[in-house]
Design a protein around this motif. Structure first.
Motif, PDB file in Angstrom:
ATOM      1  N   ALA A 142      -7.913   0.029   8.387  1.00 27.89           N
ATOM      2  CA  ALA A 142      -8.591   0.522   7.178  1.00 27.89           C
ATOM      3  C   ALA A 142      -9.811   1.384   7.506  1.00 27.89           C
ATOM      4  CB  ALA A 142      -9.025  -0.652   6.300  1.00 27.89           C
ATOM      5  N   ARG A 143     -10.261   1.354   8.748  1.00 29.68           N
ATOM      6  CA  ARG A 143     -11.530   2.022   9.074  1.00 29.68           C
ATOM      7  C   ARG A 143     -11.388   3.257   9.952  1.00 29.68           C
ATOM      8  NH1 ARG A 143     -13.337  -3.509   9.195  1.00 29.68           N
ATOM      9  NH2 ARG A 143     -12.520  -3.599  11.309  1.00 29.68           N
ATOM     10  N   VAL A 144     -10.233   3.397  10.607  1.00 35.45           N
ATOM     11  CA  VAL A 144     -10.079   4.498  11.564  1.00 35.45           C
ATOM     12  C   VAL A 144      -9.291   5.629  10.917  1.00 35.45           C
ATOM     13  CG1 VAL A 144      -9.065   5.120  13.808  1.00 35.45           C
ATOM     14  CG2 VAL A 144     -10.168   2.905  13.514  1.00 35.45           C
ATOM     15  N   GLU A 145      -9.698   6.867  11.150  1.00 31.88           N
ATOM     16  CA  GLU A 145      -8.959   8.041  10.655  1.00 31.88           C
ATOM     17  C   GLU A 145      -7.786   8.281  11.585  1.00 31.88           C
ATOM     18  OE1 GLU A 145      -9.811  10.548   8.128  1.00 31.88           O
ATOM     19  OE2 GLU A 145     -11.955  10.938   8.451  1.00 31.88           O
ATOM     20  N   VAL A 146      -6.581   8.189  11.057  1.00 28.37           N
ATOM     21  CA  VAL A 146      -5.395   8.350  11.896  1.00 28.37           C
ATOM     22  C   VAL A 146      -4.583   9.552  11.421  1.00 28.37           C
ATOM     23  CG1 VAL A 146      -3.325   7.238  12.821  1.00 28.37           C
ATOM     24  CG2 VAL A 146      -5.317   5.841  12.213  1.00 28.37           C
ATOM     25  N   PHE A 147      -4.175  10.364  12.376  1.00 28.14           N
ATOM     26  CA  PHE A 147      -3.357  11.538  12.087  1.00 28.14           C
ATOM     27  C   PHE A 147      -2.078  11.458  12.906  1.00 28.14           C
ATOM     28  CE2 PHE A 147      -7.748  12.669  11.493  1.00 28.14           C
ATOM     29  CZ  PHE A 147      -7.755  13.419  10.334  1.00 28.14           C
ATOM     30  N   ASP A 184     -13.986   9.324  16.451  1.00 30.92           N
ATOM     31  CA  ASP A 184     -13.878  10.043  15.177  1.00 30.92           C
ATOM     32  C   ASP A 184     -12.482  10.006  14.595  1.00 30.92           C
ATOM     33  OD1 ASP A 184     -16.627  11.369  14.766  1.00 30.92           O
ATOM     34  OD2 ASP A 184     -16.190  11.605  16.895  1.00 30.92           O
ATOM     35  N   ARG A 185     -11.481   9.860  15.472  1.00 30.67           N
ATOM     36  CA  ARG A 185     -10.111   9.845  14.965  1.00 30.67           C
ATOM     37  C   ARG A 185      -9.139   9.383  16.038  1.00 30.67           C
ATOM     38  NH1 ARG A 185     -11.771  14.783  16.437  1.00 30.67           N
ATOM     39  NH2 ARG A 185     -13.006  14.928  14.550  1.00 30.67           N
ATOM     40  N   VAL A 186      -7.956   8.976  15.578  1.00 30.76           N
ATOM     41  CA  VAL A 186      -6.837   8.674  16.468  1.00 30.76           C
ATOM     42  C   VAL A 186      -5.690   9.585  16.050  1.00 30.76           C
ATOM     43  CG1 VAL A 186      -5.137   6.913  17.138  1.00 30.76           C
ATOM     44  CG2 VAL A 186      -7.546   6.280  16.849  1.00 30.76           C
ATOM     45  N   VAL A 187      -5.009  10.168  17.029  1.00 31.38           N
ATOM     46  CA  VAL A 187      -3.838  10.994  16.723  1.00 31.38           C
ATOM     47  C   VAL A 187      -2.625  10.346  17.377  1.00 31.38           C
ATOM     48  CG1 VAL A 187      -2.797  13.288  16.821  1.00 31.38           C
ATOM     49  CG2 VAL A 187      -5.291  13.055  16.725  1.00 31.38           C
ATOM     50  N   LEU A 188      -1.587  10.134  16.590  1.00 30.58           N
ATOM     51  CA  LEU A 188      -0.346   9.556  17.100  1.00 30.58           C
ATOM     52  C   LEU A 188       0.703  10.649  17.242  1.00 30.58           C
ATOM     53  CD1 LEU A 188       0.048   6.482  14.681  1.00 30.58           C
ATOM     54  CD2 LEU A 188      -1.232   6.578  16.832  1.00 30.58           C
ATOM     55  N   SER A 189       1.391  10.670  18.374  1.00 28.93           N
ATOM     56  CA  SER A 189       2.556  11.547  18.476  1.00 28.93           C
ATOM     57  C   SER A 189       3.641  10.952  17.572  1.00 28.93           C
ATOM     58  CB  SER A 189       3.033  11.626  19.926  1.00 28.93           C
ATOM     59  OG  SER A 189       3.513  10.365  20.344  1.00 28.93           O
ATOM     60  N   PRO A 190       4.591  11.783  17.126  1.00 29.09           N
ATOM     61  CA  PRO A 190       5.579  11.280  16.166  1.00 29.09           C
ATOM     62  C   PRO A 190       6.425  10.121  16.700  1.00 29.09           C
ATOM     63  CG  PRO A 190       5.588  13.680  16.234  1.00 29.09           C
ATOM     64  CD  PRO A 190       4.718  13.223  17.361  1.00 29.09           C
ATOM     65  N   ASP A 191       6.519   9.957  18.033  1.00 23.84           N
ATOM     66  CA  ASP A 191       7.348   8.878  18.579  1.00 23.84           C
ATOM     67  C   ASP A 191       6.549   7.603  18.888  1.00 23.84           C
ATOM     68  OD1 ASP A 191       6.014  10.228  20.599  1.00 23.84           O
ATOM     69  OD2 ASP A 191       7.584   9.874  22.088  1.00 23.84           O
ATOM     70  N   CYS A 192       5.312   7.516  18.423  1.00 20.57           N
ATOM     71  CA  CYS A 192       4.581   6.246  18.548  1.00 20.57           C
ATOM     72  C   CYS A 192       5.169   5.217  17.584  1.00 20.57           C
ATOM     73  CB  CYS A 192       3.103   6.439  18.201  1.00 20.57           C
ATOM     74  SG  CYS A 192       2.131   7.183  19.525  1.00 20.57           S
ATOM     75  N   ALA A 193       4.855   3.937  17.798  1.00 22.88           N
ATOM     76  CA  ALA A 193       5.239   2.898  16.840  1.00 22.88           C
ATOM     77  C   ALA A 193       4.704   3.281  15.465  1.00 22.88           C
ATOM     78  CB  ALA A 193       4.676   1.551  17.277  1.00 22.88           C
ATOM     79  N   ASP A 194       5.440   2.942  14.432  1.00 24.83           N
ATOM     80  CA  ASP A 194       5.085   3.339  13.061  1.00 24.83           C
ATOM     81  C   ASP A 194       3.756   2.712  12.630  1.00 24.83           C
ATOM     82  OD1 ASP A 194       5.110   4.211  10.447  1.00 24.83           O
ATOM     83  OD2 ASP A 194       6.416   2.585   9.771  1.00 24.83           O
ATOM     84  N   GLY A 214       0.837  -1.211   0.000  1.00 30.58           N
ATOM     85  CA  GLY A 214       0.000   0.000   0.000  1.00 30.58           C
ATOM     86  C   GLY A 214       0.861   1.245   0.000  1.00 30.58           C
ATOM     87  N   ARG A 215       0.228   2.370  -0.267  1.00 36.16           N
ATOM     88  CA  ARG A 215       0.953   3.654  -0.279  1.00 36.16           C
ATOM     89  C   ARG A 215       0.843   4.322   1.090  1.00 36.16           C
ATOM     90  NH1 ARG A 215      -1.694   3.733  -5.086  1.00 36.16           N
ATOM     91  NH2 ARG A 215      -0.308   3.269  -6.837  1.00 36.16           N
ATOM     92  N   ILE A 216       1.974   4.748   1.601  1.00 38.45           N
ATOM     93  CA  ILE A 216       1.988   5.472   2.881  1.00 38.45           C
ATOM     94  C   ILE A 216       1.407   6.864   2.678  1.00 38.45           C
ATOM     95  CG2 ILE A 216       3.513   6.595   4.570  1.00 38.45           C
ATOM     96  CD1 ILE A 216       5.343   4.174   4.375  1.00 38.45           C
ATOM     97  N   ALA A 217       0.415   7.184   3.472  1.00 39.87           N
ATOM     98  CA  ALA A 217      -0.150   8.538   3.424  1.00 39.87           C
ATOM     99  C   ALA A 217      -0.391   8.959   4.863  1.00 39.87           C
ATOM    100  CB  ALA A 217      -1.452   8.549   2.636  1.00 39.87           C
ATOM    101  N   ARG A 218       0.457   9.837   5.351  1.00 38.84           N
ATOM    102  CA  ARG A 218       0.282  10.331   6.728  1.00 38.84           C
ATOM    103  C   ARG A 218      -0.497  11.619   6.686  1.00 38.84           C
ATOM    104  NH1 ARG A 218       5.129   8.072   7.385  1.00 38.84           N
ATOM    105  NH2 ARG A 218       5.164   6.419   8.950  1.00 38.84           N
ATOM    106  N   ARG A 219      -1.534  11.685   7.487  1.00 39.35           N
ATOM    107  CA  ARG A 219      -2.338  12.893   7.509  1.00 39.35           C
ATOM    108  C   ARG A 219      -1.893  13.812   8.625  1.00 39.35           C
ATOM    109  NH1 ARG A 219      -8.051   9.992   6.383  1.00 39.35           N
ATOM    110  NH2 ARG A 219      -6.903   8.248   7.270  1.00 39.35           N
ATOM    111  N   GLU A 220      -1.641  15.050   8.272  1.00 39.06           N
ATOM    112  CA  GLU A 220      -1.326  16.057   9.291  1.00 39.06           C
ATOM    113  C   GLU A 220      -2.647  16.578   9.839  1.00 39.06           C
ATOM    114  OE1 GLU A 220       1.855  17.063  10.245  1.00 39.06           O
ATOM    115  OE2 GLU A 220       2.532  15.396   8.988  1.00 39.06           O
ATOM    116  N   LEU A 221      -2.609  16.928  11.110  1.00 35.02           N
ATOM    117  CA  LEU A 221      -3.820  17.379  11.769  1.00 35.02           C
ATOM    118  C   LEU A 221      -3.943  18.891  11.662  1.00 35.02           C
ATOM    119  CD1 LEU A 221      -5.941  15.946  13.657  1.00 35.02           C
ATOM    120  CD2 LEU A 221      -4.622  16.929  15.532  1.00 35.02           C
ATOM    121  N   ALA A 222      -5.069  19.369  11.164  1.00 30.91           N
ATOM    122  CA  ALA A 222      -5.318  20.817  11.178  1.00 30.91           C
ATOM    123  C   ALA A 222      -5.947  21.135  12.538  1.00 30.91           C
ATOM    124  CB  ALA A 222      -6.254  21.202  10.035  1.00 30.91           C
ATOM    125  N   PRO A 223      -5.400  22.113  13.267  1.00 29.78           N
ATOM    126  CA  PRO A 223      -5.721  22.311  14.681  1.00 29.78           C
ATOM    127  C   PRO A 223      -7.193  22.253  15.104  1.00 29.78           C
ATOM    128  CG  PRO A 223      -3.928  23.742  14.081  1.00 29.78           C
ATOM    129  CD  PRO A 223      -4.362  23.052  12.806  1.00 29.78           C
TER     130      PRO A 223
END
Lengths: 245, 245
Positions: free
Chosen positions: B155-160, B130-140, B88-97
Motif C-alpha cells: 500500500a505504500r510503495v509506488e510500483v510500475f 522512490d519506486r519499484v519497477v517490475l518486468s512483465p515476467d515477475c510474479a503478479d 481491491g481494483r487492479i491498477a497497473r501503472r505504466e512507466l513514463a521513461p
C-alpha cells in the motif's frame, strides 16, 4: 536390482519428520541440490539415480544405485519426480557452552519457515560465520526445504541445536539483537567475537533470549515498513560486522 | 443479506490470475494483511467479514459487509478460512521513461517467487525508495502471496510495470547491478539518483538488462556460498546506499 517394496516405503517415509527421526536419516531430491551437496563433499549414505542423471555428475562422490523412472516415481516426494535422490544420516550437534565465546555465531530463535532457515544458512556461509545455532523450535534442519533453500550451504556451515537462553547465559561475547531503538548498525566497531540473535518471523525474540541481549542494534529505517524480514536483517548486520572487521 | 451464488463464485474465482485480469479485481484474505492495508489507507472496493472480526478494526476505512462463517468458508481461498476478505481494483501503472532519472528505483528482472517480490517491496518501503519497477515476467503484483509477503508495503510503495531494457535505455541515472567482480559496495559514494537492478533467482539478469548496467557492484564474500538471494542482495545494496547518502 529393483528396489523392494520395503525400500520404497522407507524412502517415501522420509518426508515425515517423525520417520526421519526414527530412522536417523533424511532425504534430498533433485539434480540441483544433490549436485551442490556432492560438490561440497557432503557424505551421503545412499544415492539413487535414473539413467537421466548426467553421468558427469555421477562420478563425484558416492556411486549411485541406478533405478528405473517408475521406481523414482514411487520414492519421489514431488508430483514431478526428478532423476536423483540422496539419503544422509541425521547428526545433530549439541553445543558445549564455551563454544559461543569465540568467533561469530548466528543464533536463530524459533525461525519457523524452512525457506528462511535455509536462506540464513546461506548468509552464514557467505559471510563465513563460525557457526549457526538453532533453537529446538526452529524449522527442522534436515527437512528438504531447509536444505534446498540453503543452496549447498547446508554442507559448509557448522550447525548446532541448543536452548538459546541457556547457551547464552554464560557467553562472554557480546550478544547482538536487532531492535528499533538501539545502536546504529553503521556505527558498529570491529568485533572478532559476537553472537547475532535473530527472532521468530512474527513474534521476534522470546523474552528469555531477549534478556540475554547485551547490545541492541538498529538498522536505520527511512520509510514506512514496520520491520525487515529475519534473513534480510541478519544479512545487513553481517555485512556491517564484516565491513568494520 | 446473504451472498448470492454468483457473488460467491466471483469472489472464489479471484484466486486465478486470469479471472483477476478479466474482472480487474484482486483479493486479500486474513485479519493481519487486511488490517495492515487498511491502516495504510489502501482504498479497497469491497470488504467481507464475519462476526469474529474485531470490531475495533472494522471502524477503519470501508464498512464491511457481514457474512456468515459458512459463507466465508465458501469464498475463502484457504483450507482454514479467516474472518475477513477484502477486494481491491487492479491498477497497473505504466512507466513514463524519464521517471527513472530521478530518485532511487528498485528494478526487478523476472523475480518469480511471490514471497521474494513481497519481501522486495518491504525492503523498498523500509529504505524509502522512490519506486519499484517490475518486468512483465515477475510474479503478479496482485497475487495474495505477494501482497501478504509485503507486510503492508504493497500500500505504500509506488510500483510500475515495464520492459526493463527499454525503460533503462534512456535512463540518465547510474544503473547498479550486482556482480561477483565489480566495485565494492562498501565504497559506494552517495547517490541521490540510481536504479538498482535485481535479477531472477536462478538465472540472474537477462542479457538485455545486464547490457544496461553502468556500474557493477560487489557485496564482499568471505565464505563458500556462491550467491546471496535476490532480496538479501537488494537489502545490502540499499543499506549501503542509504549509509553513504
Amino acid at each position: 536390482m529393483p528396489l523392494t517394496k520395503a525400500e520404497i516405503a522407507r524412502l517415501r517415509s522420509l518426508q515425515d519428520k517423525k520417520h526421519r527421526e526414527d530412522l536417523g536419516l533424511f532425504v534430498v531430491e533433485g539434480g540441483k541440490v544433490v549436485t551442490e551437496l556432492l560438490s561440497a563433499h557432503y557424505p551421503f549414505a545412499e544415492l539413487y539415480a535414473t539413467d537421466g542423471w548426467p553421468s558427469a555428475v555421477r562420478t563425484t562422490g558416492l556411486a549411485p544405485q541406478l533405478i528405473t523412472a517408475e521406481e523414482m516415481g514411487r520414492i519421489s516426494h514431488y508430483p514431478t519426480p526428478s532423476n536423483v535422490v540422496a539419503v544422509g544420516r541425521i547428526a545433530r550437534r549439541e553445543l558445549a557452552p564455551p563454544a559461543l565465546d569465540r568467533g561469530l555465531t548466528l543464533a536463530l530463535d524459533g525461525i519457523q519457515d524452512p525457506g528462511n532457515v535455509g536462506t540464513l544458512l546461506r548468509i552464514a556461509d557467505w559471510f563465513a560465520l563460525d557457526r549457526v545455532v538453532l533453537s529446538p523450535d526452529c524449522a527442522d534442519l534436515f527437512s528438504s526445504k531447509v536444505i534446498s533453500a540453503s543452496m549447498g550451504s547446508f554442507a559448509r556451515v557448522e550447525v548446532f541445536t541448543a536452548e538459546l537462553a541457556d547457551a547464552l547465559a554464560t557467553c562472554t561475547a557480546p550478544v547482538l539483537g536487532c531492535d528499533l531503538r538501539g545502536e546504529d548498525v553503521h556505527a558498529l566497531e570491529p568485533l572478532r567475537d559476537a553472537v547475532i540473535v535473530i527472532g521468530n518471523e512474527g513474534r521476534g525474540l522470546t523474552p528469555a533470549v531477549a534478556a540475554r541481549v547485551t547490545r541492541r542494534i538498529t538498522i536505520p529505517r527511512f520509510g514506512g515498513a514496520e520491520s525487515l524480514n529475519a534473513a534480510v536483517a541478519a544479512a545487513i548486520v553481517c555485512d556491517n560486522l564484516r565491513r568494520s572487521g
